[in-house]
Write a protein that holds these residues in place. Sequence first.
Motif, PDB file in Angstrom:
ATOM      1  N   ARG A   3       4.734 -37.195  -0.874  1.00 28.39           N
ATOM      2  CA  ARG A   3       5.404 -35.934  -0.521  1.00 28.39           C
ATOM      3  C   ARG A   3       4.767 -35.334   0.728  1.00 28.39           C
ATOM      4  O   ARG A   3       5.453 -34.763   1.574  1.00 28.39           O
ATOM      5  N   THR A   4       3.471 -35.458   0.859  1.00 30.61           N
ATOM      6  CA  THR A   4       2.759 -34.919   2.016  1.00 30.61           C
ATOM      7  C   THR A   4       3.309 -35.473   3.325  1.00 30.61           C
ATOM      8  O   THR A   4       3.423 -34.737   4.305  1.00 30.61           O
ATOM      9  N   ALA A   5       3.666 -36.745   3.351  1.00 35.13           N
ATOM     10  CA  ALA A   5       4.221 -37.343   4.577  1.00 35.13           C
ATOM     11  C   ALA A   5       5.517 -36.652   4.971  1.00 35.13           C
ATOM     12  O   ALA A   5       5.717 -36.301   6.147  1.00 35.13           O
ATOM     13  N   GLU A   6       6.392 -36.431   4.002  1.00 29.01           N
ATOM     14  CA  GLU A   6       7.656 -35.740   4.286  1.00 29.01           C
ATOM     15  C   GLU A   6       7.407 -34.297   4.719  1.00 29.01           C
ATOM     16  O   GLU A   6       8.047 -33.791   5.643  1.00 29.01           O
ATOM     17  N   ASN A   7       6.459 -33.639   4.061  1.00 29.09           N
ATOM     18  CA  ASN A   7       6.158 -32.247   4.376  1.00 29.09           C
ATOM     19  C   ASN A   7       5.622 -32.082   5.789  1.00 29.09           C
ATOM     20  O   ASN A   7       6.052 -31.197   6.525  1.00 29.09           O
ATOM     21  N   LEU A   8       4.677 -32.934   6.177  1.00 26.78           N
ATOM     22  CA  LEU A   8       4.103 -32.747   7.505  1.00 26.78           C
ATOM     23  C   LEU A   8       5.094 -33.107   8.603  1.00 26.78           C
ATOM     24  O   LEU A   8       5.096 -32.486   9.663  1.00 26.78           O
ATOM     25  N   LYS A  63       7.379 -29.849   8.771  1.00 27.68           N
ATOM     26  CA  LYS A  63       6.738 -28.640   9.295  1.00 27.68           C
ATOM     27  C   LYS A  63       5.977 -28.871  10.590  1.00 27.68           C
ATOM     28  O   LYS A  63       5.594 -27.912  11.264  1.00 27.68           O
ATOM     29  N   LYS A  64       5.667 -30.140  10.889  1.00 28.63           N
ATOM     30  CA  LYS A  64       4.898 -30.490  12.097  1.00 28.63           C
ATOM     31  C   LYS A  64       3.508 -29.861  12.091  1.00 28.63           C
ATOM     32  O   LYS A  64       2.935 -29.571  13.141  1.00 28.63           O
ATOM     33  N   ALA A  65       2.976 -29.647  10.893  1.00 29.49           N
ATOM     34  CA  ALA A  65       1.660 -29.028  10.766  1.00 29.49           C
ATOM     35  C   ALA A  65       1.035 -29.424   9.436  1.00 29.49           C
ATOM     36  O   ALA A  65       1.742 -29.752   8.475  1.00 29.49           O
ATOM     37  N   ALA A 114       0.811 -24.178   7.634  1.00 30.26           N
ATOM     38  CA  ALA A 114       0.279 -24.995   6.542  1.00 30.26           C
ATOM     39  C   ALA A 114      -0.690 -24.147   5.719  1.00 30.26           C
ATOM     40  O   ALA A 114      -1.229 -23.152   6.217  1.00 30.26           O
ATOM     41  N   PRO A 115      -0.931 -24.538   4.455  1.00 31.87           N
ATOM     42  CA  PRO A 115      -1.829 -23.767   3.597  1.00 31.87           C
ATOM     43  C   PRO A 115      -3.300 -24.144   3.791  1.00 31.87           C
ATOM     44  O   PRO A 115      -3.631 -25.278   4.100  1.00 31.87           O
ATOM     45  N   VAL A 116      -4.164 -23.151   3.596  1.00 34.88           N
ATOM     46  CA  VAL A 116      -5.613 -23.349   3.577  1.00 34.88           C
ATOM     47  C   VAL A 116      -6.063 -23.162   2.137  1.00 34.88           C
ATOM     48  O   VAL A 116      -5.680 -22.179   1.486  1.00 34.88           O
ATOM     49  N   ILE A 117      -6.855 -24.085   1.630  1.00 31.21           N
ATOM     50  CA  ILE A 117      -7.371 -23.994   0.259  1.00 31.21           C
ATOM     51  C   ILE A 117      -8.642 -23.150   0.277  1.00 31.21           C
ATOM     52  O   ILE A 117      -9.633 -23.517   0.919  1.00 31.21           O
ATOM     53  N   ASP A 118      -8.601 -22.021  -0.403  1.00 32.34           N
ATOM     54  CA  ASP A 118      -9.702 -21.060  -0.368  1.00 32.34           C
ATOM     55  C   ASP A 118     -11.022 -21.639  -0.886  1.00 32.34           C
ATOM     56  O   ASP A 118     -12.080 -21.324  -0.349  1.00 32.34           O
ATOM     57  N   GLU A 119     -10.981 -22.437  -1.922  1.00 27.79           N
ATOM     58  CA  GLU A 119     -12.203 -22.940  -2.544  1.00 27.79           C
ATOM     59  C   GLU A 119     -12.938 -23.969  -1.686  1.00 27.79           C
ATOM     60  O   GLU A 119     -14.161 -24.119  -1.828  1.00 27.79           O
ATOM     61  N   LEU A 120     -12.230 -24.706  -0.843  1.00 28.16           N
ATOM     62  CA  LEU A 120     -12.880 -25.718  -0.007  1.00 28.16           C
ATOM     63  C   LEU A 120     -13.365 -25.042   1.271  1.00 28.16           C
ATOM     64  O   LEU A 120     -12.576 -24.464   2.017  1.00 28.16           O
ATOM     65  N   PRO A 121     -14.682 -25.105   1.544  1.00 27.55           N
ATOM     66  CA  PRO A 121     -15.274 -24.223   2.544  1.00 27.55           C
ATOM     67  C   PRO A 121     -15.080 -24.592   4.014  1.00 27.55           C
ATOM     68  O   PRO A 121     -15.433 -23.802   4.880  1.00 27.55           O
ATOM     69  N   MET A 122     -14.514 -25.746   4.326  1.00 24.94           N
ATOM     70  CA  MET A 122     -14.287 -26.102   5.728  1.00 24.94           C
ATOM     71  C   MET A 122     -12.902 -26.705   5.879  1.00 24.94           C
ATOM     72  O   MET A 122     -12.523 -27.609   5.144  1.00 24.94           O
ATOM     73  N   THR A 123     -12.142 -26.180   6.855  1.00 22.28           N
ATOM     74  CA  THR A 123     -10.768 -26.641   7.045  1.00 22.28           C
ATOM     75  C   THR A 123     -10.452 -26.809   8.523  1.00 22.28           C
ATOM     76  O   THR A 123     -10.774 -25.947   9.335  1.00 22.28           O
ATOM     77  N   LEU A 124      -9.795 -27.927   8.850  1.00 20.00           N
ATOM     78  CA  LEU A 124      -9.246 -28.163  10.174  1.00 20.00           C
ATOM     79  C   LEU A 124      -7.762 -27.839  10.101  1.00 20.00           C
ATOM     80  O   LEU A 124      -7.066 -28.339   9.211  1.00 20.00           O
TER      81      LEU A 124
END
Length: 186
Positions: free
Chosen positions: A53-58, A61-63, A107-117
């Motif tokens: 599903r992630t492949a279709e989503n990105l 949304k292009k992100a 795109a969403p940022v996961i709050d619990e994971l402390p580093m995000t690109l």
Amino acid sequence: MRKNFGVQTWLYPMPVLIIGTWNEDGSPNAMNAAWGGIHDTNQIGVCIDPGHRTAENLKAKKAFTVSVGDAAHVTECDFVGIVSGNKAADKLAKAGFHIHKSEFVDAPVIDELPMTLECRLLSYDTLTGCAVGEIINVSADERILNSDGKIDPAKFEPITFDPVNHEYRKLGEVVGSAFKVGKKLL
């Protein structure tokens, strides 16, 4: 003496990358992508099978976001990898993850994971499953920063995937200073 293993998809370390996207209905989705890393300056490459599903989503949304798994959330990171977003639309909630919308990409940022690109999709090859994203922003929770405001791996405790033994491992101790320790041989 060396032992030959033939063709294998083994490399150390392999970061545990949690790819975040929005589903078509606006709900968040995430998957664990063990194959990925820096692709070029300000770019990341990740392998995402076209059936996910992630492949279709990105592509839509292009992100996407790429959060780095940490020791405190190894169970949750594994869960979003073994449960398909095609079958469980609420898998982020079941993992106990909370999200907020990125300030920089759709795109969403996961709050619990402390580093995000936070990334803008540059390309996706449906034949190879290779997605390349331009890194628009890197965000880090203040709880993993040192007194100089830099990311402290000891506080962060990023995990890697061991492809040989199928285990997750924490990164270890400092063994040398990059761009300095080799000068001993000059």
